[in-house]
Design a protein around this motif. Structure first.
Motif, PDB file in Angstrom:
ATOM      1  N   GLU A 163      69.775  39.205  12.710  1.00  0.00           N
ATOM      2  CA  GLU A 163      71.225  39.020  12.813  1.00  0.00           C
ATOM      3  C   GLU A 163      71.580  38.164  14.025  1.00  0.00           C
ATOM      4  OE1 GLU A 163      74.545  38.906  11.854  1.00  0.00           O
ATOM      5  OE2 GLU A 163      74.348  40.973  11.157  1.00  0.00           O
ATOM      6  N   ALA A 214      72.631  35.980   1.504  1.00  0.00           N
ATOM      7  CA  ALA A 214      72.055  35.563   0.220  1.00  0.00           C
ATOM      8  C   ALA A 214      70.582  35.951   0.205  1.00  0.00           C
ATOM      9  CB  ALA A 214      72.228  34.064   0.030  1.00  0.00           C
ATOM     10  N   ASP A 273      68.687  45.098  11.992  1.00  0.00           N
ATOM     11  CA  ASP A 273      68.666  43.831  11.286  1.00  0.00           C
ATOM     12  C   ASP A 273      68.123  42.820  12.285  1.00  0.00           C
ATOM     13  OD1 ASP A 273      69.069  41.554   9.930  1.00  0.00           O
ATOM     14  OD2 ASP A 273      71.107  42.002   9.298  1.00  0.00           O
ATOM     15  N   ARG A 291      71.906  32.689  -6.545  1.00  0.00           N
ATOM     16  CA  ARG A 291      71.502  33.614  -5.485  1.00  0.00           C
ATOM     17  C   ARG A 291      72.227  34.945  -5.641  1.00  0.00           C
ATOM     18  NH1 ARG A 291      69.708  29.742  -1.464  1.00  0.00           N
ATOM     19  NH2 ARG A 291      68.649  28.285  -2.823  1.00  0.00           N
ATOM     20  N   ALA A 333      64.988  44.869   7.314  1.00  0.00           N
ATOM     21  CA  ALA A 333      66.326  45.279   7.711  1.00  0.00           C
ATOM     22  C   ALA A 333      66.674  46.551   6.960  1.00  0.00           C
ATOM     23  CB  ALA A 333      67.339  44.189   7.373  1.00  0.00           C
ATOM     24  N   GLY A 334      67.457  47.416   7.591  1.00  0.00           N
ATOM     25  CA  GLY A 334      67.862  48.645   6.937  1.00  0.00           C
ATOM     26  C   GLY A 334      67.831  49.795   7.919  1.00  0.00           C
ATOM     27  N   HIS A 371      74.099  51.038   3.005  1.00  0.00           N
ATOM     28  CA  HIS A 371      72.748  50.562   2.757  1.00  0.00           C
ATOM     29  C   HIS A 371      72.052  51.378   1.686  1.00  0.00           C
ATOM     30  CE1 HIS A 371      68.656  49.168   3.457  1.00  0.00           C
ATOM     31  NE2 HIS A 371      69.215  48.111   3.985  1.00  0.00           N
ATOM     32  N   LEU A 394      78.591  36.502   4.527  1.00  0.00           N
ATOM     33  CA  LEU A 394      77.882  36.508   3.257  1.00  0.00           C
ATOM     34  C   LEU A 394      76.384  36.414   3.496  1.00  0.00           C
ATOM     35  CD1 LEU A 394      79.466  36.561   0.663  1.00  0.00           C
ATOM     36  CD2 LEU A 394      79.114  34.124   0.444  1.00  0.00           C
ATOM     37  N   ASP A 430      69.835  34.144   9.507  1.00  0.00           N
ATOM     38  CA  ASP A 430      71.117  34.768   9.756  1.00  0.00           C
ATOM     39  C   ASP A 430      71.880  34.973   8.451  1.00  0.00           C
ATOM     40  OD1 ASP A 430      73.255  35.796  11.081  1.00  0.00           O
ATOM     41  OD2 ASP A 430      74.154  33.858  11.492  1.00  0.00           O
ATOM     42  N   ALA A 431      71.820  33.985   7.580  1.00  0.00           N
ATOM     43  CA  ALA A 431      72.514  34.091   6.291  1.00  0.00           C
ATOM     44  C   ALA A 431      71.657  34.846   5.287  1.00  0.00           C
ATOM     45  CB  ALA A 431      72.845  32.703   5.758  1.00  0.00           C
ATOM     46  N   LYS A 432      70.487  35.301   5.717  1.00  0.00           N
ATOM     47  CA  LYS A 432      69.536  35.998   4.837  1.00  0.00           C
ATOM     48  C   LYS A 432      69.299  35.185   3.581  1.00  0.00           C
ATOM     49  CE  LYS A 432      69.982  40.624   6.416  1.00  0.00           C
ATOM     50  NZ  LYS A 432      69.833  40.055   7.752  1.00  0.00           N
ATOM     51  N   ASP A 433      69.152  33.877   3.744  1.00  0.00           N
ATOM     52  CA  ASP A 433      68.996  33.000   2.603  1.00  0.00           C
ATOM     53  C   ASP A 433      67.511  32.760   2.346  1.00  0.00           C
ATOM     54  OD1 ASP A 433      68.984  31.041   0.712  1.00  0.00           O
ATOM     55  OD2 ASP A 433      70.607  29.886   1.608  1.00  0.00           O
ATOM     56  N   ALA A 434      66.964  33.603   1.461  1.00  0.00           N
ATOM     57  CA  ALA A 434      65.527  33.532   1.188  1.00  0.00           C
ATOM     58  C   ALA A 434      65.136  32.146   0.685  1.00  0.00           C
ATOM     59  CB  ALA A 434      65.150  34.600   0.170  1.00  0.00           C
ATOM     60  N   GLY A 435      65.956  31.593  -0.225  1.00  0.00           N
ATOM     61  CA  GLY A 435      65.654  30.278  -0.772  1.00  0.00           C
ATOM     62  C   GLY A 435      65.641  29.212   0.313  1.00  0.00           C
ATOM     63  N   GLY A 436      66.567  29.326   1.248  1.00  0.00           N
ATOM     64  CA  GLY A 436      66.685  28.346   2.323  1.00  0.00           C
ATOM     65  C   GLY A 436      65.470  28.345   3.244  1.00  0.00           C
ATOM     66  N   ASP A 460      66.732  34.642  -3.921  1.00  0.00           N
ATOM     67  CA  ASP A 460      66.861  33.462  -4.759  1.00  0.00           C
ATOM     68  C   ASP A 460      66.486  33.886  -6.170  1.00  0.00           C
ATOM     69  OD1 ASP A 460      66.722  31.103  -6.097  1.00  0.00           O
ATOM     70  OD2 ASP A 460      65.657  30.030  -4.519  1.00  0.00           O
ATOM     71  N   LEU A 513      63.307  39.168   6.722  1.00  0.00           N
ATOM     72  CA  LEU A 513      64.509  39.467   5.948  1.00  0.00           C
ATOM     73  C   LEU A 513      64.459  40.882   5.392  1.00  0.00           C
ATOM     74  CD1 LEU A 513      65.348  36.425   3.688  1.00  0.00           C
ATOM     75  CD2 LEU A 513      66.226  37.039   5.915  1.00  0.00           C
ATOM     76  N   TYR A 514      63.225  41.297   5.051  1.00  0.00           N
ATOM     77  CA  TYR A 514      63.096  42.591   4.392  1.00  0.00           C
ATOM     78  C   TYR A 514      62.950  43.716   5.413  1.00  0.00           C
ATOM     79  CZ  TYR A 514      61.869  39.008   1.035  1.00  0.00           C
ATOM     80  OH  TYR A 514      61.870  37.865   0.285  1.00  0.00           O
TER      81      TYR A 514
END
Lengths: 216, 369
Positions: free
Chosen positions: B257, A89, B254, A189, B212-213, A201, A87, B190-196, A92, B209-210
């Motif tokens: 990753e 995320a 990525d 999220r 990637a592609g 993609h 997963l 790794d979790a691509k968690d922007a908030g984190g 935010d 994060l951005y």
């Protein structure tokens, strides 16, 4: 035509806040979606290549993690509870703010701090987060898994503590509980399935960008 | 309750699936062999210490362990054959000329299955190039991996590049980070968690994060972030690696990753394909540890071919030739050599249709039933 991308949205609290952002990102569900009496679970949208499913918050994460849905919206509490490896995320979304906290009956709070305790019993919908939280303090948490109405557990002797989402604190107060410690801050999220993002993609990449724009 | 229940996460593969799986494995091993990779066959069980300590990042708690009644030491069932290749390269084949090209195929077992991958046993098939982790080595290994998967009937392959030591490199140069925070930042990336990431106060890492592609786009974005020029070499290398890959394969990047790249060094890749939900395999550069404490560069990949059942083997033809009692044995032999599968009658009551035969041997020739 290729199979449509499935967008999973949770029922309940988050849904109302999610719709405007969804619209800003260019996705408008069909009329039936807004009809409360409609029992369908899957809906079309203004985009032919995207369908929406409406499921429970915990199930949003499960659908997306397994790749049954490719993208979804869910609270960070659910993401951290499952810690699915597949997963992402990436955005935010900045709404649905609340916190995951430990609560106890007001009259007992602070009477025995955790120091010295090696075991607690907690009623919660979040057994993994709860276990990890107490583990970090060297305490083993025995979790009683409930799916709702956690606030009843202390007064009926099911467990002394509960772990639950707290927004204003009113529900806790009305049930004679007080928040004793915060486990994490929660917000909604955007989540994406890892393999889907790599193999599809061209659809998911631009979609993520539009959500990122929408919350900027 | 029946006593014949299999434990959770383990299963029998039956015909025709088992046969199709074998065809796929054979086709892939043939490709590895044709590229000069020599086969090794290490044992299922080793001393836990050796398996667990050989490569950094390999979690010992993923392995089944028990005590050896002979040596009274702890044994472990392998959960990753790459570790065994490392041991062989630094012991039995330590003095063999480099680069060493080795291939392997066999079952691996883990003690606990993930929720997304319920199998506890699966086949690991791969090739390792020990003694080199250059761009040329990576190019060769990526090419061989693609060819092997295609031989097993996999189409619409997509390869995802990653830079496993990116965070360490950046933390040491352009975007300094407290040592205590590196792991947490890596996990959130790794979790691509922007908030984190924002919560950790590592906003400088957000643009990663951005980035990637699709490879060209992503590399341009990465180059834009790379203020100090610490990544210029990496970016150039990635372009070189991607250059010879044909248009039938989509290449993505990525950079953050980390899934499955516990011990890789500067380069890693995972392979996906349309119709398969998870990664079919992954590879990259890493270091083989020798007994004297030195390290040796290596490049390799592992594929998990169990879901692949589309190879063009005998099975795929679906043709069975029925042989009556007293049939022409020489003719049958010739037809087998030509790729036919025969089923010979054991008595007069055997029925061609019941046995699933599509053809019958008649006058030295195969006739459709």
């Amino acid at each position: 035509m290729a199979k449509p991308t499935i967008f999973a949205i949770p029922k309940g609290r988050i849904l109302d806040d999610a719709l405007p952002i969804l619209e800003q990102a260019g996705i408008v569900p069909e009329k039936g979606f807004f009809d409360k009496s409609n029992r369908a679970l899957k809906f079309g949208t203004n985009r032919e290549d995207i369908d929406i499913i409406r499921v429970r918050a915990f199930d949003v994460a499960t659908f997306v993690a397994h790749g049954a849905a490719q993208i979804g919206i869910v609270g960070s509490d659910v993401i951290d509870e499952f810690q699915y490896s597949d997963l992402y995320a990436p955005v935010d979304l900045g709404f649905g703010h609340c916190r995951l906290s430990v609560a106890e009956p007001a009259e007992k709070a602070g009477t025995d701090d955790l120091a010295g305790a090696s075991h607690v019993r907690v009623a919660t919908k979040y057994p993994n987060l709860t276990r990890r939280h107490f583990e970090a303090m060297g305490v083993q948490a025995e979790c009683v898994k409930l799916n709702g109405a956690m606030e009843l557990a202390p007064s009926l002797g099911l467990s002394r503590r509960i772990v639950d989402l707290v927004e204003s604190g009113r529900t806790l107060k009305e049930n004679g509980l007080v928040e004793t410690s915060k486990i994490m801050n929660v917000s909604a999220r955007l989540i994406v399935n890892r393999a889907a993002l790599k193999t599809n993609h061209s659809v998911l990449g631009p979609l993520i960008d539009r959500f990122r724009e929408a919350v900027r | 309750m029946t006593s014949d229940l299999l434990p959770e996460g383990l299963q029998d593969s039956l015909p025709p699936v088992a046969e199709a799986m074998a065809d796929a494995r054979r086709a892939m091993m043939d490709v590895l062999s044709s590229h000069g990779f020599n086969r090794i066959q290490p044992p299922m069980v080793e001393y836990e210490r050796s398996l667990g300590s050989r490569m950094e990042g390999v979690a010992r708690d993923t392995m089944f362990r028990f005590v050896d009644p002979v040596s009274l030491r702890t044994l472990a069932l392998r959960s990753d054959i790459t570790v065994q290749v490392g041991r062989i390269a630094s012991t039995g084949l330590a003095s063999a000329p480099r680069p060493l090209r080795l291939s392997y195929c066999g079952p691996v077992l883990k003690i606990r299955a993930g929720q997304l991958e319920p199998e506890r046993e699966r086949t690991q098939l791969g090739a390792e190039l020990v003694g080199n982790d250059s761009v040329a080595a990576v190019m060769q290994m990526v090419g061989v991996a693609i060819e092997a998967l295609r031989a097993a009937g996999v189409q619409n392959i997509s390869i995802d590049f990653t830079l496993p030591d990116l965070v360490d490199t950046l933390a040491a140069s352009t975007f300094p980070l407290d040592a205590g925070k590196i792991d947490a930042v890596r996990r959130e990336l790794d979790a691509k968690d922007a908030g984190g990431i924002t919560a950790l106060g590592a906003d400088a890492y957000l643009p990663l994060l951005y980035a990637a592609g699709p490879l060209d786009d992503a590399l341009d974005k990465l180059a834009a972030i790379d203020a100090g020029g610490a990544l210029a070499g990496r970016i150039k290398a990635l372009r070189e690696i991607a250059a010879p890959i044909d248009d039938g394969v989509s290449v993505t990047l990525d950079p953050t990753e980390r899934h499955g790249f516990e011990y890789q060094s500067w380069f890693g890749f995972s392979i996906f394909a349309e119709g398969y939900s998870g990664a079919l395999g992954r590879g990259g550069t890493y270091t083989v540890r020798h007994g004297d404490g030195t390290g040796e560069a290596a490049t390799g990949f592992s594929l998990y071919p169990d879901p692949l059942t589309k190879a063009e083997g005998r099975q795929a033809q679906g043709r069975y030739l029925f042989l009556l009692l007293g049939h022409d044995m020489r003719a049958a032999e010739q037809l087998r050599a030509a790729g036919w599968r025969t089923i010979a009658a054991l008595d007069e009551n055997d029925d061609a249709a019941t046995l699933g035969c599509t053809h019958i041997l008649d006058n030295g020739e195969a006739k459709a039933l």
